[in-house]
Design a protein around this motif. Structure first.
Motif, PDB file in Angstrom:
ATOM      1  N   ARG A  71       0.815  -1.196   0.000  1.00 39.32           N
ATOM      2  CA  ARG A  71       0.000   0.000   0.000  1.00 39.32           C
ATOM      3  C   ARG A  71       0.853   1.252   0.000  1.00 39.32           C
ATOM      4  O   ARG A  71       1.351   1.682   1.041  1.00 39.32           O
ATOM      5  N   TYR A  74       1.036   4.762   2.647  1.00 39.16           N
ATOM      6  CA  TYR A  74       1.047   4.504   4.078  1.00 39.16           C
ATOM      7  C   TYR A  74       2.490   4.625   4.593  1.00 39.16           C
ATOM      8  O   TYR A  74       3.397   4.020   4.044  1.00 39.16           O
ATOM      9  N   LEU A  77       4.671   3.677  10.913  1.00 39.66           N
ATOM     10  CA  LEU A  77       4.412   4.428  12.139  1.00 39.66           C
ATOM     11  C   LEU A  77       5.715   4.796  12.835  1.00 39.66           C
ATOM     12  O   LEU A  77       5.859   5.883  13.396  1.00 39.66           O
ATOM     13  N   PHE A  78       6.688   3.901  12.764  1.00 41.20           N
ATOM     14  CA  PHE A  78       7.942   4.138  13.467  1.00 41.20           C
ATOM     15  C   PHE A  78       8.856   5.113  12.735  1.00 41.20           C
ATOM     16  O   PHE A  78       9.632   5.818  13.354  1.00 41.20           O
ATOM     17  N   VAL A 179      -7.637   8.581  19.831  1.00 40.20           N
ATOM     18  CA  VAL A 179      -8.331   9.411  18.865  1.00 40.20           C
ATOM     19  C   VAL A 179      -9.165  10.442  19.618  1.00 40.20           C
ATOM     20  O   VAL A 179      -9.665  10.166  20.699  1.00 40.20           O
ATOM     21  N   PRO A 197     -11.976  15.048  13.561  1.00 39.82           N
ATOM     22  CA  PRO A 197     -11.269  13.929  14.201  1.00 39.82           C
ATOM     23  C   PRO A 197      -9.752  14.065  14.080  1.00 39.82           C
ATOM     24  O   PRO A 197      -9.251  14.703  13.147  1.00 39.82           O
ATOM     25  N   THR A 198      -9.050  13.448  15.015  1.00 37.16           N
ATOM     26  CA  THR A 198      -7.588  13.463  14.944  1.00 37.16           C
ATOM     27  C   THR A 198      -6.990  12.308  15.722  1.00 37.16           C
ATOM     28  O   THR A 198      -7.616  11.768  16.638  1.00 37.16           O
ATOM     29  N   LEU A 199      -5.784  11.943  15.319  1.00 38.95           N
ATOM     30  CA  LEU A 199      -5.021  10.957  16.070  1.00 38.95           C
ATOM     31  C   LEU A 199      -3.978  11.702  16.877  1.00 38.95           C
ATOM     32  O   LEU A 199      -3.242  12.530  16.344  1.00 38.95           O
ATOM     33  N   TYR A 222      -5.914  14.117  10.061  1.00 41.53           N
ATOM     34  CA  TYR A 222      -6.500  12.788   9.824  1.00 41.53           C
ATOM     35  C   TYR A 222      -6.645  12.435   8.353  1.00 41.53           C
ATOM     36  O   TYR A 222      -6.745  11.253   8.012  1.00 41.53           O
ATOM     37  N   SER A 225      -2.693  11.499   6.999  1.00 43.43           N
ATOM     38  CA  SER A 225      -1.825  10.574   7.730  1.00 43.43           C
ATOM     39  C   SER A 225      -2.459   9.199   7.785  1.00 43.43           C
ATOM     40  O   SER A 225      -3.561   9.023   8.295  1.00 43.43           O
ATOM     41  N   GLN A 226      -1.768   8.244   7.212  1.00 46.17           N
ATOM     42  CA  GLN A 226      -2.182   6.861   7.369  1.00 46.17           C
ATOM     43  C   GLN A 226      -0.910   6.059   7.572  1.00 46.17           C
ATOM     44  O   GLN A 226       0.100   6.277   6.926  1.00 46.17           O
ATOM     45  N   PHE A 227      -1.003   5.107   8.482  1.00 46.49           N
ATOM     46  CA  PHE A 227       0.196   4.416   8.933  1.00 46.49           C
ATOM     47  C   PHE A 227       0.129   2.922   8.689  1.00 46.49           C
ATOM     48  O   PHE A 227      -0.944   2.328   8.684  1.00 46.49           O
ATOM     49  N   VAL A 228       1.302   2.358   8.530  1.00 45.78           N
ATOM     50  CA  VAL A 228       1.409   0.908   8.450  1.00 45.78           C
ATOM     51  C   VAL A 228       2.335   0.457   9.573  1.00 45.78           C
ATOM     52  O   VAL A 228       3.314   1.131   9.895  1.00 45.78           O
ATOM     53  N   VAL A 229       1.963  -0.654  10.193  1.00 47.73           N
ATOM     54  CA  VAL A 229       2.807  -1.269  11.206  1.00 47.73           C
ATOM     55  C   VAL A 229       2.986  -2.724  10.813  1.00 47.73           C
ATOM     56  O   VAL A 229       2.006  -3.443  10.652  1.00 47.73           O
ATOM     57  N   GLN A 230       4.225  -3.126  10.633  1.00 47.84           N
ATOM     58  CA  GLN A 230       4.471  -4.521  10.283  1.00 47.84           C
ATOM     59  C   GLN A 230       4.897  -5.247  11.544  1.00 47.84           C
ATOM     60  O   GLN A 230       5.973  -4.996  12.088  1.00 47.84           O
TER      61      GLN A 230
END
Lengths: 236, 236
Positions: A71, A74, A77-78, A179, A197-199, A222, A225-230
């Motif tokens: 994707r 994204y 996150l880190f 959130v 809304p917000t993170l 919001y 920002s979209q995040f991926v965490v593996q």
DNA sequence: TTGATTAATTGTACCGGTACAATTATAGTA
DNA sequence: TACTATAATTGTACCGGTACAATTAATCAA
């Protein structure tokens, strides 16, 4: 740089340069050993690093395979949290609103494990990714550990400065996320409406000796920002 | 259970039972070695596991110390995502809305790496923590991998069932998160208003051989969900 | 061709050891 | 007392090796 880190970096570079896809197989352990001229345990350690980073996965009896998420858009996150400066080809810029020495309030002092009479640097920024508003950030640095900051340093990477010029090493961090709705001032900085809304992520960064040195509150846009965490497996 | 996992579990249990605090020192490596009667590399591996889990941190030349975050009420992001069934003393329950076999739409099929003609289990749940609405979840399981599910299994832990009865092992997952507004139906399930803020997490779970077997979309109640993520250092 | 059995491949667990760098404690010096 | 130099402590990097479990390939039987 340590040998196993060097090897890991080279393998990752190889994967990226050859644009390997999810499931593609890497050479077997023994070949990697001789290829990079290191012992088995060193190559194992390098591969473990890449596994944690989400770059590969290993399957006993089968081989070593490339891992990829599919994707675009994204961000890890880190990578947005100081670690792993891998933002791909995105450009990160900052508007510095404030850099000053003050006294922390009780909340800040508690999160940093210091006294309210101790000095802290307060840094306030709005950050952009590829020119789009990304987040509003308010962070505090323990002055006893980070004795000097200025707008130039802060506009770039504070962490690089801290680790480079100050020679301290960052160990680990605790991130607290929830959130909520934007306040009026936050909305102003992000170009959004009040109550949108917000993170929100609060992070406490510790040096490798365990001492907290940075407490920061980030409010994300919001829509940008979209995040991926593996994540890796059930540890036990 | 592997030896190093066993040792790690025992050390963690020791820390919890003795209620050790952040910064408390554990016995030195050599003592742990003899105490658990394992080799140095095994104890090292156990400690590394605990370090990744955020339970300890190690400092060369100094010792091994307990690591703790100090915010009750925050759940580990990963514990809510199938991994590490450590929810502390909170009670997790579920309202099962649907368990059925269907065909996936294109999005689901793509995320699971299967064809739209393949069968999937669709599971729909509202989940509660200590009786409070926590999230609404819609998830899809590849039927070729998970051939049977029922309401009883689904009300409990699907992952325990999959790993236990089916004997497959879960490898890793990709989590995609973003903030948005609730739809009318979501708001209904969560007891909130339409357009209220929410955190959405899509997760693709892979077996240890890399095959996706579960794609799930979770919509969190923004007032009842706050997460902690304990991250470990700049890997390189 | 299909299915079961066997063998080869391949990563991981576990053992042990040396060298070293970072920290902390000690001794020495002004 | 305060600072410096030295020594002891302690975890980590790196080496090498054996045994084994999971997977895959090869072999054989029906």
């Amino acid at each position: 740089m340590l040998k196993y880190q060097q090897v890991a970096a080279e393998i990752e570079q190889y994967i990226n340069q050859h644009d390997l896809k999810q499931g593609n197989k890497l050479p077997v352990l023994e070949q990697l050993m001789s290829q990079y001229a290191v012992s088995k345990s060193t190559i194992t350690k390098a591969l473990e690093l890449l596994e944690r980073k989400g770059v590969i996965f290993q399957l006993r009896g089968s081989g070593i395979f490339v891992r990829r998420h599919n994707r675009p858009g994204y961000m890890s996150l880190f990578s947005t949290q100081g670690f792993k400066s891998n933002l791909g080809d995105r450009v990160l810029t900052s508007d510095v609103l404030d850099v000053s020495v003050t006294k922390p309030d009780v909340t800040v002092a508690q999160n940093l494990g210091i006294d309210v009479t101790d000095d802290v640097y307060r840094v306030e920024r709005v950050r952009f990714v590829d020119g789009e508003v990304f987040c509003y950030e308010e962070s505090y640095y323990v002055k006893a550990i980070v004795p000097y900051l200025n707008r130039e340093i802060v506009a770039d990477s504070i962490f690089d400065y801290v680790q480079g010029a100050l020679g301290v090493t960052i160990g680990f961090s605790d991130m607290y996320m929830q959130v909520g709705r934007l306040t009026e001032t936050e909305a102003g900085y992000l170009g959004l409406q009040t109550d949108d809304p917000t993170l929100r992520i609060e992070t406490i960064f510790h040096l490798s000796n365990g001492k907290p040195f940075d407490y920061s509150r980030i409010t994300y846009h919001y829509e940008h920002s979209q995040f991926v965490v593996q994540a890796n497996g059930p540890y036990m």
